[in-house]
Design a protein around this motif. Structure first.
Motif, PDB file in Angstrom:
ATOM      1  N   VAL A 134      65.556  28.897  56.097  1.00 32.27           N
ATOM      2  CA  VAL A 134      65.873  27.429  56.034  1.00 32.27           C
ATOM      3  C   VAL A 134      67.271  27.345  55.973  1.00 32.27           C
ATOM      4  CG1 VAL A 134      65.649  25.617  54.633  1.00 32.27           C
ATOM      5  CG2 VAL A 134      63.614  26.885  54.921  1.00 32.27           C
ATOM      6  N   SER A 135      68.098  28.138  55.388  1.00 27.27           N
ATOM      7  CA  SER A 135      69.431  28.193  55.206  1.00 27.27           C
ATOM      8  C   SER A 135      70.186  28.164  56.677  1.00 27.27           C
ATOM      9  CB  SER A 135      70.243  29.051  54.190  1.00 27.27           C
ATOM     10  OG  SER A 135      69.672  30.366  54.538  1.00 27.27           O
ATOM     11  N   PHE A 140      72.532  25.478  61.554  1.00 25.70           N
ATOM     12  CA  PHE A 140      72.114  25.394  63.142  1.00 25.70           C
ATOM     13  C   PHE A 140      71.872  23.964  63.564  1.00 25.70           C
ATOM     14  CE2 PHE A 140      71.025  29.976  63.107  1.00 25.70           C
ATOM     15  CZ  PHE A 140      71.918  30.507  63.725  1.00 25.70           C
ATOM     16  N   SER A 141      71.315  23.271  62.682  1.00 26.92           N
ATOM     17  CA  SER A 141      71.136  21.519  62.858  1.00 26.92           C
ATOM     18  C   SER A 141      72.421  21.263  63.359  1.00 26.92           C
ATOM     19  CB  SER A 141      70.230  21.074  61.748  1.00 26.92           C
ATOM     20  OG  SER A 141      71.216  20.990  60.655  1.00 26.92           O
ATOM     21  N   ARG A 142      73.467  21.373  62.732  1.00 24.14           N
ATOM     22  CA  ARG A 142      75.142  20.798  62.927  1.00 24.14           C
ATOM     23  C   ARG A 142      75.333  21.270  64.198  1.00 24.14           C
ATOM     24  NH1 ARG A 142      74.637  21.731  57.121  1.00 24.14           N
ATOM     25  NH2 ARG A 142      75.861  23.468  57.397  1.00 24.14           N
ATOM     26  N   VAL A 143      75.181  22.601  64.554  1.00 22.23           N
ATOM     27  CA  VAL A 143      75.631  23.314  65.707  1.00 22.23           C
ATOM     28  C   VAL A 143      75.027  22.759  67.246  1.00 22.23           C
ATOM     29  CG1 VAL A 143      76.357  25.267  66.906  1.00 22.23           C
ATOM     30  CG2 VAL A 143      76.547  24.831  64.210  1.00 22.23           C
ATOM     31  N   ASN A 285      53.148  17.637  59.358  1.00 27.11           N
ATOM     32  CA  ASN A 285      53.890  16.952  59.916  1.00 27.11           C
ATOM     33  C   ASN A 285      55.033  17.339  60.902  1.00 27.11           C
ATOM     34  OD1 ASN A 285      56.429  15.262  59.753  1.00 27.11           O
ATOM     35  ND2 ASN A 285      55.582  14.146  58.016  1.00 27.11           N
ATOM     36  N   PRO A 286      55.214  16.787  61.787  1.00 27.69           N
ATOM     37  CA  PRO A 286      56.010  17.418  63.144  1.00 27.69           C
ATOM     38  C   PRO A 286      57.497  17.664  62.910  1.00 27.69           C
ATOM     39  CG  PRO A 286      55.473  15.196  63.751  1.00 27.69           C
ATOM     40  CD  PRO A 286      54.612  15.534  62.232  1.00 27.69           C
ATOM     41  N   VAL A 287      58.239  17.016  61.743  1.00 27.14           N
ATOM     42  CA  VAL A 287      59.461  16.826  61.659  1.00 27.14           C
ATOM     43  C   VAL A 287      59.775  17.367  60.297  1.00 27.14           C
ATOM     44  CG1 VAL A 287      61.680  15.455  61.486  1.00 27.14           C
ATOM     45  CG2 VAL A 287      59.820  14.811  63.218  1.00 27.14           C
ATOM     46  N   ALA A 288      60.526  18.483  60.261  1.00 27.50           N
ATOM     47  CA  ALA A 288      61.194  18.879  59.117  1.00 27.50           C
ATOM     48  C   ALA A 288      62.754  18.412  58.674  1.00 27.50           C
ATOM     49  CB  ALA A 288      61.224  20.494  59.116  1.00 27.50           C
ATOM     50  N   HIS A 289      62.615  18.105  57.275  1.00 22.15           N
ATOM     51  CA  HIS A 289      64.283  17.451  56.984  1.00 22.15           C
ATOM     52  C   HIS A 289      64.788  18.658  56.047  1.00 22.15           C
ATOM     53  CE1 HIS A 289      63.501  12.906  57.821  1.00 22.15           C
ATOM     54  NE2 HIS A 289      62.310  13.484  57.915  1.00 22.15           N
ATOM     55  N   LEU A 290      65.815  19.069  56.792  1.00 24.17           N
ATOM     56  CA  LEU A 290      66.670  20.442  56.093  1.00 24.17           C
ATOM     57  C   LEU A 290      67.496  19.825  55.027  1.00 24.17           C
ATOM     58  CD1 LEU A 290      67.539  21.784  59.779  1.00 24.17           C
ATOM     59  CD2 LEU A 290      65.732  22.703  57.993  1.00 24.17           C
ATOM     60  N   PRO A 291      67.549  20.594  54.173  1.00 22.79           N
ATOM     61  CA  PRO A 291      68.677  20.294  52.841  1.00 22.79           C
ATOM     62  C   PRO A 291      69.970  19.378  53.380  1.00 22.79           C
ATOM     63  CG  PRO A 291      67.587  22.654  52.901  1.00 22.79           C
ATOM     64  CD  PRO A 291      67.353  22.186  54.170  1.00 22.79           C
ATOM     65  N   GLY A 292      70.526  19.859  54.345  1.00 23.54           N
ATOM     66  CA  GLY A 292      71.735  19.290  54.547  1.00 23.54           C
ATOM     67  C   GLY A 292      71.848  18.158  55.448  1.00 23.54           C
ATOM     68  N   GLY A 293      70.391  17.562  55.438  1.00 27.21           N
ATOM     69  CA  GLY A 293      70.276  16.338  56.248  1.00 27.21           C
ATOM     70  C   GLY A 293      69.987  16.546  57.933  1.00 27.21           C
ATOM     71  N   GLY A 294      69.872  17.554  58.275  1.00 25.45           N
ATOM     72  CA  GLY A 294      69.446  17.844  59.382  1.00 25.45           C
ATOM     73  C   GLY A 294      67.997  17.940  59.774  1.00 25.45           C
TER      74      GLY A 294
END
Length: 421
Positions: A134-135, A140-143, A285-294
């Motif tokens: 997850v980390s 990667f969600s920011r890249v 649920n199809p969308v995962a909310h990552l700890p950093g907001g991604g």
């Protein structure tokens, strides 16, 4: 150029990565194993892909093994007579084969996934061998413009919350055991074409037999689905491949001797040709909310994991990849926000909901009208053919399978047409 990360190198992840790559996207694919590790490892699944799913591969020119894999032109159903698995000869109450409108095929995922991974890399894709956490996705969600998660097991799946409204089961409904074998003989009464055989043993479970292409050529898959706690639920803790095969054959002799009769020359394709396990069918649920907001969008089994009793896993994965590819291409340069992610999933769910409904129905004891339908297929070829082709398009079951009145009306129409002919 838009940058997309695909985590997981199974049917859906690889098909989607290769599809995006062919349209000029900058794609990174993350896999926890190399192509060689997959190719030489343990079998990962059973898979029988029907016409629509195969066509998605053809559309992307990824059908590399089509000329080598057996062409499966029929689907047969046998039902053991009530109580016939007690000591003594086992009889079939029902036995028929329906013809498929377009042939199906099975390619061992060790062959396909390894081959597709090599192709992705050869075409310039960035292939990262790393078990993502997850980390990692948080970074990667920011890249990347879009993160797609198609790794169907482990920590990443837990990011996608269970959708209780679409998930009636909290426990596994079947204990699964697979063996890939060479040397299986033909059924004496078998037609002159390849067919998948679905053997139903009421109150006990199911045996599926399907021809496949594996690392050593043509083979057959023997796949037991046992009701948990029942006589087929005996594979947990079995580590020796030979013992796994022996158990498989012993159970065939007891419960489906008409299939066991053709196993005299059977041997495992390789030491990695067995698999066992169980899981609870779940829609997430199809969308995962990552700890950093991604955000990350779940793909195929990550968000819709059905029991394999209806053979839909790889078909659904192919259909999900095709649906998501179309949604991404249509979205152009706009942001892949949560609204878009949910709409992309809803588009896939329009198809997937029919698979989930049918699969969950097949896990329970069949109601009387379904038994009548399956029984009638033995003397009415149009019924057998329609049932068989439902494996390609499960939406069709809405019109003749679930509602007793619709089933009765359908059988009456077929019977009437046969009488008039």
């Amino acid at each position: 150029m838009r940058k997309i990360l695909v985590v997981g190198a199974g049917q859906s992840g690889l098909q989607l990565a290769l599809g995006l790559q062919s349209h000029g996207y900058e794609v990174t694919l993350m896999s926890n194993r190399t192509a060689d590790e997959i190719r030489t490892g343990r079998v990962m699944s059973t898979q029988c892909m029907f016409h629509t799913a195969l066509q998605h591969e053809r559309d992307l020119q990824l059908n590399f093994w089509e000329s080598q894999a057996p062409k499966i032109e029929g689907l047969g159903v046998s039902v053991a007579a009530p109580g016939s698995h007690d000591p003594g000869p086992t009889q079939r109450a029902i036995d028929w084969v329906g013809r498929l409108d377009g042939y199906a095929q099975s390619v061992d995922q060790r062959v396909k996934m390894a081959g597709w991974m090599d192709t992705f890399a050869q075409r310039g894709g960035q292939l990262v061998i790393h078990g993502a956490a997850v980390s990692d996705l948080d970074y990667f969600s920011r890249v990347y413009d879009l993160v797609l998660v198609s790794a169907g097991k482990g920590e990443l799946v837990s990011m996608f919350g269970r959708d209780a409204s679409r998930s009636p089961f909290t426990e596994p409904q079947r204990a699964l055991a697979v063996a890939y074998v060479h040397g299986l003989g033909p059924r004496p009464e078998h037609p002159d074409y390849d067919a998948v055989r679905c053997n139903l043993v009421p109150g006990v479970g199911e045996l599926f037999v399907m021809p496949t292409l594996t690392t050593s050529g043509r083979a057959d898959i023997l796949f037991w689905e046992g009701i948990p706690g029942g006589p087929l639920d005996v594979f947990q803790g079995v580590r020796d491949p030979g013992e796994h095969l022996s158990l498989t054959l012993e159970l065939m002799e007891r419960f489906v001797p008409w299939e066991h009769a053709r196993t005299a020359g059977v041997e495992l394709t390789d030491a990695g040709g067995v698999l066992s396990g169980r899981y609870a069918p779940t829609v997430r649920n199809p969308v995962a909310h990552l700890p950093g907001g991604g955000l990350a969008l779940g793909v195929a089994d990550v968000v819709v994991a059905n029991d394999p009793i209806t053979g839909q896993g790889s078909n659904s994965a192919s259909k999900c990849a095709a649906s998501y590819l179309a949604a991404i291409l249509e979205h152009g340069e706009k942001e892949f926000d949560e609204t878009w992610m949910r709409s992309a999933f809803d588009r896939y769910w329009a198809t997937a909901q029919h698979v989930t409904k049918w699969t969950n129905a097949m896990l329970g004891p069949p109601p009387e009208h379904v038994l009548n339908l399956i029984g009638a297929a033995g003397s009415l070829p149009p019924v057998a053919n329609r049932f068989a082709n439902g494996f390609n398009d499960p939406a069709d079951f809405e019109d003749f399978f679930y509602d007793p009145a619709k089933t009765e009306a359908y059988l009456a129409s077929v019977t009437g047409a046969a009488a008039d002919a």
